[in-house]
Design a protein around this motif. Structure first.
Motif, mmCIF file in Angstrom:
data_model
loop_
_atom_site.group_PDB
_atom_site.id
_atom_site.type_symbol
_atom_site.label_atom_id
_atom_site.label_comp_id
_atom_site.label_asym_id
_atom_site.label_seq_id
_atom_site.Cartn_x
_atom_site.Cartn_y
_atom_site.Cartn_z
ATOM 1 N N LEU A 228 0.653 8.795 -35.503
ATOM 2 C CA LEU A 228 1.719 9.790 -35.662
ATOM 3 C C LEU A 228 2.924 9.452 -34.790
ATOM 4 O O LEU A 228 4.064 9.745 -35.155
ATOM 5 C CB LEU A 228 1.181 11.180 -35.312
ATOM 6 C CG LEU A 228 0.211 11.762 -36.350
ATOM 7 C CD1 LEU A 228 -0.533 12.968 -35.788
ATOM 8 C CD2 LEU A 228 0.955 12.144 -37.620
ATOM 9 N N LEU A 229 2.673 8.824 -33.641
ATOM 10 C CA LEU A 229 3.788 8.383 -32.800
ATOM 11 C C LEU A 229 4.614 7.330 -33.528
ATOM 12 O O LEU A 229 5.853 7.328 -33.453
ATOM 13 C CB LEU A 229 3.268 7.820 -31.472
ATOM 14 C CG LEU A 229 4.333 7.248 -30.529
ATOM 15 C CD1 LEU A 229 5.345 8.313 -30.111
ATOM 16 C CD2 LEU A 229 3.673 6.629 -29.290
ATOM 17 N N VAL B 43 9.947 3.115 -27.839
ATOM 18 C CA VAL B 43 8.609 3.421 -27.339
ATOM 19 C C VAL B 43 8.087 2.234 -26.550
ATOM 20 O O VAL B 43 8.165 1.092 -27.021
ATOM 21 C CB VAL B 43 7.638 3.742 -28.502
ATOM 22 C CG1 VAL B 43 6.213 3.875 -27.989
ATOM 23 C CG2 VAL B 43 8.055 5.028 -29.204
ATOM 24 N N ASN B 44 7.585 2.510 -25.360
ATOM 25 C CA ASN B 44 6.929 1.476 -24.562
ATOM 26 C C ASN B 44 5.514 1.311 -25.093
ATOM 27 O O ASN B 44 4.650 2.157 -24.872
ATOM 28 C CB ASN B 44 6.904 1.892 -23.084
ATOM 29 C CG ASN B 44 6.288 0.827 -22.197
ATOM 30 O OD1 ASN B 44 5.598 -0.079 -22.676
ATOM 31 N ND2 ASN B 44 6.531 0.925 -20.908
ATOM 32 N N GLY C 155 2.852 6.918 -23.106
ATOM 33 C CA GLY C 155 2.660 8.309 -22.697
ATOM 34 C C GLY C 155 3.916 9.038 -22.299
ATOM 35 O O GLY C 155 4.002 10.260 -22.419
ATOM 36 N N GLY C 156 4.925 8.322 -21.819
ATOM 37 C CA GLY C 156 6.148 8.966 -21.353
ATOM 38 C C GLY C 156 7.168 9.238 -22.436
ATOM 39 O O GLY C 156 8.191 9.884 -22.164
ATOM 40 N N ALA C 157 6.931 8.777 -23.665
ATOM 41 C CA ALA C 157 7.883 9.019 -24.753
ATOM 42 C C ALA C 157 8.046 10.516 -24.981
ATOM 43 O O ALA C 157 7.053 11.250 -25.081
ATOM 44 C CB ALA C 157 7.392 8.340 -26.038
ATOM 45 N N LEU C 158 9.281 10.976 -25.051
ATOM 46 C CA LEU C 158 9.540 12.412 -25.183
ATOM 47 C C LEU C 158 9.507 12.835 -26.652
ATOM 48 O O LEU C 158 10.197 12.257 -27.491
ATOM 49 C CB LEU C 158 10.884 12.757 -24.549
ATOM 50 C CG LEU C 158 10.974 12.505 -23.037
ATOM 51 C CD1 LEU C 158 12.351 12.874 -22.513
ATOM 52 C CD2 LEU C 158 9.895 13.282 -22.287
ATOM 53 N N PRO D 230 6.077 15.135 -23.064
ATOM 54 C CA PRO D 230 5.696 13.721 -23.081
ATOM 55 C C PRO D 230 4.595 13.493 -24.116
ATOM 56 O O PRO D 230 3.727 14.360 -24.305
ATOM 57 C CB PRO D 230 5.175 13.466 -21.663
ATOM 58 C CG PRO D 230 5.699 14.594 -20.840
ATOM 59 C CD PRO D 230 5.809 15.761 -21.760
ATOM 60 N N PHE D 231 4.631 12.358 -24.757
ATOM 61 C CA PHE D 231 3.622 12.044 -25.774
ATOM 62 C C PHE D 231 2.211 12.168 -25.209
ATOM 63 O O PHE D 231 1.298 12.636 -25.900
ATOM 64 C CB PHE D 231 3.852 10.627 -26.303
ATOM 65 C CG PHE D 231 2.701 10.099 -27.114
ATOM 66 C CD1 PHE D 231 2.412 10.622 -28.367
ATOM 67 C CD2 PHE D 231 1.903 9.077 -26.620
ATOM 68 C CE1 PHE D 231 1.341 10.145 -29.112
ATOM 69 C CE2 PHE D 231 0.836 8.588 -27.355
ATOM 70 C CZ PHE D 231 0.552 9.125 -28.606
#
Length: 244
Positions: A110-111, A122-123, A128-131, A145-146
């Motif tokens: 889904l991300l 996206v890293n 995890g830090g993706a808003l 945060p994701f």
């Protein structure tokens, strides 16, 4: 018949099968135990994705006489849908197994959908830090945060951001040029060769897809694309369906 085996740390309840439950397990021990099982499943799904990608990239099914990988898996692994295999493959290609174990295959899939819809960065080593803009049941949006998002929250966030393949029509000059390429390519092959040139609208840009070109005649395609383009008949442009 159930048997009880006493140990110094806990008493395990078993019926001759491996049990994830230990007698005396505390509530605090439940979440980490569940997360460990989830990681094991996610790891297996990631490895299945790797195998699926390998099969597709190496064209193993085609070399063995199948139409394609989809045809092969439909015959030999009918319990796994093509959508599931494609999801595993997409996540395995974009993320490592440790990342898949940590965040879950479905959330990462889904991300990827959210990333495509928003063009966000996206890293892939640490996503995890993706808003993520998450709407609640009333449509109120909260940025999280994701790494803190559930599958349901990611699904709602992706649905909110999902947009059509194109938000604007193709410019007339792009349609004309696409039609010229179609004429040039299809005119290069004899009638018995069923070559198709498909034009689609991808975010306001004309994209050409070529299908049905025999390998031994690829040079004909190259020649058609490099030589002078033929004129486009006005009547054909007026009569052809909208490109989309």
């Amino acid at each position: 018949m159930f048997k009880l085996f006493a140990t110094k740390e806990a008493t395990t309840v078993t019926n001759n099968t491996t049990s994830a439950v230990t007698e005396g397990m505390t509530l605090e021990q439940v979440p980490p135990a569940m997360r460990q099982l989830m990681r094991e499943e996610n790891g297996s799904q990631h490895r299945m994705g790797q195998i699926y990608n390998y099969t597709v990239n190496k064209r193993l099914a085609e070399k063995a006489g199948y139409k394609d990988a989809k045809d092969f898996f439909a015959q030999h692994l009918a319990d796994l849908s093509q959508a599931t295999l494609s999801t595993y493959g997409a996540v395995a290609e974009a993320f490592s197994e440790p990342v898949a174990r940590r965040y879950g295959i479905n959330c990462l899939a889904l991300l990827l959908t959210y990333k495509e819809a928003t063009d966000m960065e996206v890293n892939h080593e640490e996503p995890g830090g993706a808003l993520i803009e998450v709407p609640d049941d009333k449509g109120v949006v909260t940025t999280k945060p994701f790494g803190e998002c559930s599958v349901d929250q990611m699904r709602r966030a992706s649905q909110r951001k999902r947009k059509p393949a194109s938000t604007k029509p193709l410019p007339p000059e792009a349609e004309v040029l696409a039609e010229q390429y179609r004429e040039a390519v299809t005119g290069r092959f004899p009638k018995g060769v069923r070559v198709k040139v498909l034009v689609r609208n991808e975010k306001g840009k004309a994209v050409l897809d070529f299908k049905g070109i025999p390998v031994e005649q690829v040079s004909q395609l190259a020649a058609a694309l490099t030589e002078e383009l033929p004129p486009v008949r006005e009547v054909r442009l007026l009569e052809k369906p909208a490109v989309g």
